[in-house]
Each structure stands twice: as C-alpha cells, then as structure tokens.
Design a protein around this motif. Structure first.
Motif, PDB file in Angstrom:
ATOM      1  N   VAL A 172       0.811  -1.225   0.000  1.00  0.00           N
ATOM      2  CA  VAL A 172       0.000   0.000   0.000  1.00  0.00           C
ATOM      3  C   VAL A 172       0.838   1.267   0.000  1.00  0.00           C
ATOM      4  N   PHE A 173       2.119   1.160   0.365  1.00  0.00           N
ATOM      5  CA  PHE A 173       2.964   2.355   0.349  1.00  0.00           C
ATOM      6  C   PHE A 173       3.320   2.787  -1.067  1.00  0.00           C
ATOM      7  N   GLU A 174       3.276   1.848  -2.002  1.00  0.00           N
ATOM      8  CA  GLU A 174       3.615   2.180  -3.380  1.00  0.00           C
ATOM      9  C   GLU A 174       2.553   3.120  -3.947  1.00  0.00           C
ATOM     10  N   GLY A 175       2.945   4.309  -4.224  1.00  0.00           N
ATOM     11  CA  GLY A 175       2.018   5.276  -4.804  1.00  0.00           C
ATOM     12  C   GLY A 175       1.193   6.041  -3.792  1.00  0.00           C
ATOM     13  N   HIS A 176       1.233   5.674  -2.519  1.00  0.00           N
ATOM     14  CA  HIS A 176       0.468   6.397  -1.495  1.00  0.00           C
ATOM     15  C   HIS A 176       1.390   7.428  -0.866  1.00  0.00           C
ATOM     16  N   TYR A 177       1.371   8.620  -1.397  1.00  0.00           N
ATOM     17  CA  TYR A 177       2.300   9.677  -1.010  1.00  0.00           C
ATOM     18  C   TYR A 177       3.739   9.195  -1.171  1.00  0.00           C
ATOM     19  N   PRO A 178       4.189   8.969  -2.403  1.00  0.00           N
ATOM     20  CA  PRO A 178       5.508   8.376  -2.667  1.00  0.00           C
ATOM     21  C   PRO A 178       6.683   9.066  -1.973  1.00  0.00           C
ATOM     22  N   ASP A 179       6.638  10.370  -1.799  1.00  0.00           N
ATOM     23  CA  ASP A 179       7.746  11.071  -1.155  1.00  0.00           C
ATOM     24  C   ASP A 179       7.574  11.171   0.363  1.00  0.00           C
ATOM     25  N   PHE A 180       6.417  10.773   0.862  1.00  0.00           N
ATOM     26  CA  PHE A 180       6.132  10.833   2.294  1.00  0.00           C
ATOM     27  C   PHE A 180       5.079   9.769   2.614  1.00  0.00           C
ATOM     28  N   PRO A 181       5.478   8.480   2.600  1.00  0.00           N
ATOM     29  CA  PRO A 181       4.497   7.405   2.746  1.00  0.00           C
ATOM     30  C   PRO A 181       3.813   7.384   4.121  1.00  0.00           C
ATOM     31  N   ILE A 182       2.502   7.203   4.081  1.00  0.00           N
ATOM     32  CA  ILE A 182       1.677   7.076   5.282  1.00  0.00           C
ATOM     33  C   ILE A 182       0.815   5.832   5.108  1.00  0.00           C
ATOM     34  N   PHE A 183       0.745   5.015   6.159  1.00  0.00           N
ATOM     35  CA  PHE A 183      -0.093   3.815   6.158  1.00  0.00           C
ATOM     36  C   PHE A 183      -1.551   4.272   6.111  1.00  0.00           C
ATOM     37  N   PRO A 184      -2.319   3.888   5.094  1.00  0.00           N
ATOM     38  CA  PRO A 184      -3.697   4.365   4.963  1.00  0.00           C
ATOM     39  C   PRO A 184      -4.578   3.960   6.146  1.00  0.00           C
ATOM     40  N   GLY A 185      -5.525   4.821   6.470  1.00  0.00           N
ATOM     41  CA  GLY A 185      -6.449   4.558   7.569  1.00  0.00           C
ATOM     42  C   GLY A 185      -7.194   3.248   7.420  1.00  0.00           C
ATOM     43  N   VAL A 186      -7.585   2.905   6.190  1.00  0.00           N
ATOM     44  CA  VAL A 186      -8.297   1.646   5.978  1.00  0.00           C
ATOM     45  C   VAL A 186      -7.424   0.460   6.393  1.00  0.00           C
ATOM     46  N   CYS A 187      -6.115   0.610   6.280  1.00  0.00           N
ATOM     47  CA  CYS A 187      -5.205  -0.462   6.680  1.00  0.00           C
ATOM     48  C   CYS A 187      -5.107  -0.568   8.201  1.00  0.00           C
ATOM     49  N   VAL A 188      -5.204   0.561   8.894  1.00  0.00           N
ATOM     50  CA  VAL A 188      -5.244   0.539  10.359  1.00  0.00           C
ATOM     51  C   VAL A 188      -6.521  -0.173  10.810  1.00  0.00           C
ATOM     52  N   VAL A 189      -7.641   0.120  10.161  1.00  0.00           N
ATOM     53  CA  VAL A 189      -8.905  -0.563  10.473  1.00  0.00           C
ATOM     54  C   VAL A 189      -8.765  -2.066  10.199  1.00  0.00           C
ATOM     55  N   GLU A 190      -8.120  -2.427   9.100  1.00  0.00           N
ATOM     56  CA  GLU A 190      -7.904  -3.840   8.770  1.00  0.00           C
ATOM     57  C   GLU A 190      -7.052  -4.523   9.841  1.00  0.00           C
ATOM     58  N   CYS A 191      -6.028  -3.852  10.341  1.00  0.00           N
ATOM     59  CA  CYS A 191      -5.204  -4.429  11.410  1.00  0.00           C
ATOM     60  C   CYS A 191      -6.037  -4.651  12.666  1.00  0.00           C
ATOM     61  N   ALA A 192      -6.889  -3.691  12.997  1.00  0.00           N
ATOM     62  CA  ALA A 192      -7.773  -3.842  14.159  1.00  0.00           C
ATOM     63  C   ALA A 192      -8.724  -5.017  13.950  1.00  0.00           C
ATOM     64  N   HIS A 193      -9.290  -5.127  12.768  1.00  0.00           N
ATOM     65  CA  HIS A 193     -10.204  -6.232  12.456  1.00  0.00           C
ATOM     66  C   HIS A 193      -9.499  -7.585  12.549  1.00  0.00           C
ATOM     67  N   ARG A 194      -8.307  -7.682  11.984  1.00  0.00           N
ATOM     68  CA  ARG A 194      -7.582  -8.960  12.042  1.00  0.00           C
ATOM     69  C   ARG A 194      -7.170  -9.305  13.461  1.00  0.00           C
ATOM     70  N   ALA A 195      -6.816  -8.300  14.258  1.00  0.00           N
ATOM     71  CA  ALA A 195      -6.504  -8.534  15.673  1.00  0.00           C
ATOM     72  C   ALA A 195      -7.762  -8.990  16.409  1.00  0.00           C
ATOM     73  N   ALA A 196      -8.895  -8.377  16.090  1.00  0.00           N
ATOM     74  CA  ALA A 196     -10.156  -8.766  16.718  1.00  0.00           C
ATOM     75  C   ALA A 196     -10.533 -10.200  16.336  1.00  0.00           C
ATOM     76  N   THR A 197     -10.422 -10.526  15.081  1.00  0.00           N
ATOM     77  CA  THR A 197     -10.751 -11.872  14.624  1.00  0.00           C
ATOM     78  C   THR A 197      -9.890 -12.918  15.331  1.00  0.00           C
ATOM     79  N   ALA A 198      -8.630 -12.591  15.561  1.00  0.00           N
ATOM     80  CA  ALA A 198      -7.707 -13.525  16.207  1.00  0.00           C
ATOM     81  C   ALA A 198      -7.992 -13.712  17.693  1.00  0.00           C
ATOM     82  N   THR A 199      -8.721 -12.770  18.303  1.00  0.00           N
ATOM     83  CA  THR A 199      -8.980 -12.846  19.747  1.00  0.00           C
ATOM     84  C   THR A 199     -10.460 -12.968  20.071  1.00  0.00           C
ATOM     85  N   ALA A 200     -11.299 -13.188  19.062  1.00  0.00           N
ATOM     86  CA  ALA A 200     -12.753 -13.226  19.243  1.00  0.00           C
ATOM     87  C   ALA A 200     -13.183 -14.300  20.244  1.00  0.00           C
TER      88      ALA A 200
END
Length: 140
Positions: free
Chosen positions: A47-75
């Motif tokens: 996701v960093f490729e092309g997402h602010y190439p000179d100043f990459p930021i992890f997209p918010g949707v990816c933070v939500v995905e990390c929370a979801h995957r963490a939740a699924t693993a501990t459900a």
C-alpha cells in the motif's frame, strides 16, 4: 506460538486484504474481554507504493484492517464482521512503525462488540469500534 509466547496470525486466506504483514497476538483475551496484538508496519507493504511516494503514510483503511484482524484472532468464538461502527484517526502511521492494538470485547445483542485502540511510539493512531455477529461453533 512464537518463542515469546505469542501467536502470529497471517494475512487472511479468504478474501483480499490491503495489509500484507502478520498480526501477532501478544495477549490473549482475558476474563474481562481485554486482549492485545501487534503489527510491524514494514516499509515493503504494497500500500505504500504510490500512497504519497515522497512521504508514505499507512492508509487509515489499513489501520482498520489491522484492528479487524486482531479482533478476529482474539474473538470469543466464531464471528464475522457485521459493521465498522466508527473509526477515528488521531495520528499517522509510517513505514517501520510498530502498531499496538489494545482490544476490549463485550456482548452486543446476538453478537459481539470490539473496541480497538491502535497506537505507535508517538501515541494514539486510531480508535476503531467493530461489531461482529456470531457464526456458530463453540466459544473460545
């Protein structure tokens, strides 16, 4: 289990995910519904490729995905995501950051609610509220 006594949850096989990295459960859900997970945000994340190439930021949707995957693993049992109730972003996540996700589970009608707080070394990155519906099977 890994050497440190935690478990690693690979990227989900069923369905696409914008996050290539693994979620590591560092604290299983306890009697109060609390759990914790960690994701190392590798600079090689696609996701960093092309997402602010000179100043990459992890997209918010990816933070939500990390929370979801963490939740699924501990459900508390077999469950599927029913809704992203809310997501509030408080700080940026950059390549090389470690994203710690603190989770709090509680019953919600015929399913579960999971509140997640994602932080980096700089402080709070996001708060995410997720709702899950049970899909049968035995509680964990």
């Amino acid at each position: 289990m890994t050497a440190a006594g935690s478990t690693t949850v690979p990227a989900p096989a069923a369905g696409p995910s914008p996050v290539a990295g693994d979620v590591r459960v560092v604290s299983a859900r306890d009697a109060d519904g609390k759990a914790a997970a960690r994701v190392v945000i590798d600079a090689a994340e696609p996701v960093f490729e092309g997402h602010y190439p000179d100043f990459p930021i992890f997209p918010g949707v990816c933070v939500v995905e990390c929370a979801h995957r963490a939740a699924t693993a501990t459900a508390p049992g077999p469950a599927e995501l029913a809704a992203v109730v809310s997501a509030r972003f408080a700080g940026a996540v950059y390549p090389g950051d470690v994203l710690d996700v603190a989770l709090a589970w509680r019953p919600d009608g015929d399913g579960w609610r999971c509140d997640a707080i994602a932080t980096t070394a700089r402080g709070k990155a996001a708060s995410v509220r997720l709702r899950y519906r049970t899909t049968g099977g035995e509680p964990r």
